[in-house]
Design an enzyme around this catalytic site. Structure first.
Site, mmCIF file in Angstrom:
data_model
loop_
_atom_site.group_PDB
_atom_site.id
_atom_site.type_symbol
_atom_site.label_atom_id
_atom_site.label_comp_id
_atom_site.label_asym_id
_atom_site.label_seq_id
_atom_site.Cartn_x
_atom_site.Cartn_y
_atom_site.Cartn_z
ATOM 1 N N VAL A 1 52.913 39.253 63.417
ATOM 2 C CA VAL A 1 53.568 38.123 64.086
ATOM 3 C C VAL A 1 52.548 37.155 64.694
ATOM 4 O O VAL A 1 52.646 35.935 64.503
ATOM 5 C CB VAL A 1 54.558 38.641 65.159
ATOM 6 C CG1 VAL A 1 55.198 37.476 65.910
ATOM 7 C CG2 VAL A 1 55.630 39.524 64.517
ATOM 8 N N LYS B 1 60.845 43.022 71.530
ATOM 9 C CA LYS B 1 62.192 43.447 71.975
ATOM 10 C C LYS B 1 62.174 44.731 72.774
ATOM 11 O O LYS B 1 63.039 44.935 73.629
ATOM 12 C CB LYS B 1 63.140 43.548 70.778
ATOM 13 C CG LYS B 1 62.748 44.513 69.683
ATOM 14 C CD LYS B 1 62.025 43.803 68.573
ATOM 15 C CE LYS B 1 61.256 44.769 67.709
ATOM 16 N NZ LYS B 1 61.340 44.511 66.299
ATOM 17 N N GLU C 1 63.710 34.030 71.228
ATOM 18 C CA GLU C 1 64.465 33.971 69.966
ATOM 19 C C GLU C 1 64.023 35.059 68.977
ATOM 20 O O GLU C 1 64.847 35.667 68.287
ATOM 21 C CB GLU C 1 64.268 32.586 69.327
ATOM 22 C CG GLU C 1 65.087 32.339 68.093
ATOM 23 C CD GLU C 1 66.588 32.346 68.380
ATOM 24 O OE1 GLU C 1 67.077 31.398 69.006
ATOM 25 O OE2 GLU C 1 67.271 33.310 67.989
ATOM 26 N N GLY D 1 64.846 38.341 63.943
ATOM 27 C CA GLY D 1 63.739 37.614 63.316
ATOM 28 C C GLY D 1 63.936 36.113 63.284
ATOM 29 O O GLY D 1 63.951 35.447 64.317
ATOM 30 N N ASP E 1 65.713 50.410 67.512
ATOM 31 C CA ASP E 1 65.343 48.992 67.433
ATOM 32 C C ASP E 1 66.605 48.115 67.413
ATOM 33 O O ASP E 1 66.696 47.131 68.150
ATOM 34 C CB ASP E 1 64.489 48.751 66.174
ATOM 35 C CG ASP E 1 64.052 47.301 66.054
ATOM 36 O OD1 ASP E 1 63.117 46.895 66.747
ATOM 37 O OD2 ASP E 1 64.698 46.565 65.268
ATOM 38 N N LYS F 1 68.047 45.305 70.362
ATOM 39 C CA LYS F 1 68.477 43.929 70.077
ATOM 40 C C LYS F 1 69.909 43.710 70.561
ATOM 41 O O LYS F 1 70.257 42.643 71.091
ATOM 42 C CB LYS F 1 68.341 43.646 68.586
ATOM 43 C CG LYS F 1 66.880 43.601 68.134
ATOM 44 C CD LYS F 1 66.728 43.783 66.649
ATOM 45 C CE LYS F 1 65.267 43.671 66.224
ATOM 46 N NZ LYS F 1 65.033 44.095 64.839
ATOM 47 N N GLY G 1 59.425 39.989 59.343
ATOM 48 C CA GLY G 1 58.367 39.429 58.506
ATOM 49 C C GLY G 1 57.598 38.344 59.237
ATOM 50 O O GLY G 1 58.077 37.764 60.217
HETATM 51 P P1 NAP Z 1 51.363 44.599 64.673
HETATM 52 O O1 NAP Z 1 51.176 44.041 63.317
HETATM 53 O O2 NAP Z 1 51.234 46.052 64.894
HETATM 54 O O3 NAP Z 1 50.362 43.808 65.644
HETATM 55 C C1 NAP Z 1 50.265 44.089 66.990
HETATM 56 C C2 NAP Z 1 49.112 43.311 67.582
HETATM 57 O O4 NAP Z 1 49.082 43.512 68.989
HETATM 58 C C3 NAP Z 1 47.731 43.728 67.060
HETATM 59 O O5 NAP Z 1 46.929 42.593 66.881
HETATM 60 C C4 NAP Z 1 47.166 44.609 68.164
HETATM 61 O O6 NAP Z 1 45.762 44.532 68.278
HETATM 62 C C5 NAP Z 1 47.799 43.951 69.393
HETATM 63 N N1 NAP Z 1 48.003 44.892 70.495
HETATM 64 C C6 NAP Z 1 48.826 45.963 70.521
HETATM 65 N N2 NAP Z 1 48.793 46.546 71.727
HETATM 66 C C7 NAP Z 1 47.923 45.825 72.461
HETATM 67 C C8 NAP Z 1 47.431 45.934 73.790
HETATM 68 N N3 NAP Z 1 47.836 46.895 74.598
HETATM 69 N N4 NAP Z 1 46.557 44.999 74.224
HETATM 70 C C9 NAP Z 1 46.139 44.015 73.409
HETATM 71 N N5 NAP Z 1 46.561 43.852 72.138
HETATM 72 C C10 NAP Z 1 47.429 44.766 71.679
HETATM 73 O O7 NAP Z 1 52.799 44.220 65.241
HETATM 74 P P2 NAP Z 1 53.724 42.994 64.774
HETATM 75 O O8 NAP Z 1 54.545 43.418 63.620
HETATM 76 O O9 NAP Z 1 52.943 41.749 64.737
HETATM 77 O O10 NAP Z 1 54.754 42.942 66.009
HETATM 78 C C11 NAP Z 1 54.352 42.404 67.258
HETATM 79 C C12 NAP Z 1 55.555 42.411 68.197
HETATM 80 O O11 NAP Z 1 56.592 41.604 67.615
HETATM 81 C C13 NAP Z 1 56.168 43.798 68.397
HETATM 82 O O12 NAP Z 1 56.641 43.885 69.719
HETATM 83 C C14 NAP Z 1 57.321 43.820 67.394
HETATM 84 O O13 NAP Z 1 58.349 44.692 67.774
HETATM 85 C C15 NAP Z 1 57.774 42.377 67.430
HETATM 86 N N6 NAP Z 1 58.449 41.868 66.215
HETATM 87 C C16 NAP Z 1 57.911 42.126 64.983
HETATM 88 C C17 NAP Z 1 58.530 41.586 63.865
HETATM 89 C C18 NAP Z 1 58.001 41.815 62.479
HETATM 90 O O14 NAP Z 1 58.672 41.430 61.512
HETATM 91 N N7 NAP Z 1 56.814 42.417 62.304
HETATM 92 C C19 NAP Z 1 59.686 40.819 64.006
HETATM 93 C C20 NAP Z 1 60.195 40.566 65.293
HETATM 94 C C21 NAP Z 1 59.558 41.102 66.380
HETATM 95 P P3 NAP Z 1 44.785 45.074 67.103
HETATM 96 O O15 NAP Z 1 44.971 44.098 65.971
HETATM 97 O O16 NAP Z 1 43.426 45.013 67.666
HETATM 98 O O17 NAP Z 1 45.279 46.449 66.768
HETATM 99 N N1 HSE Z 2 60.914 46.142 62.640
HETATM 100 C C1 HSE Z 2 61.883 45.140 62.888
HETATM 101 C C2 HSE Z 2 62.929 45.125 61.795
HETATM 102 C C3 HSE Z 2 61.206 43.793 62.984
HETATM 103 O O1 HSE Z 2 62.680 45.727 60.751
HETATM 104 O O2 HSE Z 2 64.001 44.540 61.982
HETATM 105 C C4 HSE Z 2 62.109 42.678 63.428
HETATM 106 O O3 HSE Z 2 62.510 42.858 64.757
#
Ligand code: NAP
Ligand code: HSE
Length: 328
Positions: free
Chosen positions: A14, A104, A128, A133, A200, A204, A302
């Site tokens: 993200v 979330k 949002e 997403g 999860d 939401k 995504g």
């Molecule tokens: P991700 O790919 O695992 O990336 C997480 C990032 O946060 C990494 O860069 C990590 O650092 C950093 N991080 C984690 N813990 C940390 C800490 N304590 N201090 C500093 N940096 C930290 O996760 P993501 O998929 O981008 O998701 C990020 C957030 O958005 C989550 O809360 C997730 O639930 C939410 N979200 C994700 C999606 C999705 O489609 N992926 C959709 C909606 C919401 P490093 O790179 O150094 O490991």
């Molecule tokens: N892991 C979550 C999902 C990301 O699959 O819906 C979006 O919140």
């Protein structure tokens, strides 16, 4: 031209998406808002990790280094889990920064407190991307509330679960292989337990409950079942009977004003509005007094859908309500 200084906490799927969109759409954003967006700092856990080059932007593992500069206008948060995210955003609000989060897990628990804190400090908290997403469900419900009343919200809230169920049905591939694909595509959480276990989707639902009804039910009163018990044989049997598994989260107000929620897999037939919602898509049906049932469908996870929702939040803060439309 005034510049808006932003920090991005987290540079995974993200966070990187936010960086990419802010750069790819720089000129459009400038034209629409009259502002340039300056990405000053990025917070990560491991500064040694190889990642996208970000020339001119400081990469740090120390959040205090970011706050110490004292000139950040907006903090994007895309790290993982309740803490330290809640503490970081509380500090950002206290320092007068607007906050935009996708987290979330943190927001279901601490959203109401953050919103209250932000109102007191005269800044905005936008969320949002926490729910569904790229589907603009928070903006839609927020827009309805002054003139209407929400009665029920139900739908598919976890893109990973819907993607897995779709792959199992359409391609006959086993659960684990479909989950692996969802992880590679950046849909699943780093630890996918809560995606496939239903928590999860539950979080939401709680975020939408707080927004729509001004409160959440007692969390322990909401039964939560995931898709981890749905076998390939069960999916095949359902298809043979023209039925499909969907993972549905549902919350409704009863006539006494009590809230009833549930989260779990259900079997639905072709007449059901969620029957055709496949892949990573989420779908939310909102029942209101004036509109009847309103359905929103779109990508629930995504890089680009999620980051696009967050950049849309930024434009709302800056004063332009419509999100930048991202097609790739
Ligand atoms: P991700 O790919 O695992 O990336 C997480 C990032 O946060 C990494 O860069 C990590 O650092 C950093 N991080 C984690 N813990 C940390 C800490 N304590 N201090 C500093 N940096 C930290 O996760 P993501 O998929 O981008 O998701 C990020 C957030 O958005 C989550 O809360 C997730 O639930 C939410 N979200 C994700 C999606 C999705 O489609 N992926 C959709 C909606 C919401 P490093 O790179 O150094 O490991
Ligand atoms: N892991 C979550 C999902 C990301 O699959 O819906 C979006 O919140």
């Amino acid at each position: 031209m005034p510049s808006i200084k932003v920090a991005i906490l987290g540079f995974g799927t993200v966070g990187e998406g936010i960086y990419r969109i802010l750069n790819e759409r720089k000129e459009e954003i400038k034209k629409e808002t009259g502002h340039t967006i300056d990405i000053v700092s990025i917070l990560v856990r491991d500064t040694a990790k190889e990642r996208l080059a970000t020339p001119g932007t400081r990469i740090t593992d120390d959040v205090q280094e970011i706050f110490a500069t004292g000139d950040i206008d907006v903090v994007f948060e895309a790290i993982v889990g309740e803490e330290p995210a809640y503490s970081y955003l509380s500090e950002a609000i206290e320092k007068g920064c607007h906050v935009i989060t996708a987290n979330k897990t943190m927001f279901a628990q601490h959203g109401p407190a953050l919103l209250k804190h932000a109102a007191f400090r005269g800044v905005q908290v936008c969320y949002e991307a926490t729910t569904a997403g790229g589907v603009p469900i928070i903006r839609t419900i927020s827009g309805l509330l002054p003139t209407d009343r929400v009665r029920r919200i139900r739908g598919i809230f976890n893109g990973t679960s819907n993607f897995i169920l779709t792959k199992m049905r359409e391609e006959g591939i086993p659960f684990e292989a479909a989950l692996h694909e969802a992880q590679v595509l950046g849909y699943a959480e780093a630890d996918p337990t809560d995606d496939i276990g239903g928590k999860d989707a539950f979080r939401k639902l709680m975020i939408l409950s707080a927004l729509s009804f001004g409160r959440q039910p007692d969390w322990q009163d909401v039964p939560i079942v995931g898709i981890d018990g749905v076998t390939i044989e069960a999916v095949k049997d359902a298809s043979a009977g023209k039925l499909r598994y969907r993972h549905v989260a549902d919350i409704a107000l009863d006539e006494n004003g009590a809230l009833h929620g549930s989260v779990g897999p259900v079997l639905i037939g072709p007449e059901h509005p969620l029957y055709g919602v496949d892949g990573v898509d989420n779908a939310i049906i909102v029942d209101t007094d004036h509109l009847g049932a309103l359905t929103l469908i779109g990508p629930g996870a995504g890089m680009y859908p999620t980051a696009s929702a967050m950049v849309g939040d930024l434009l709302q803060i800056v004063g332009k309500r419509e999100a930048v439309v991202v097609t790739s």
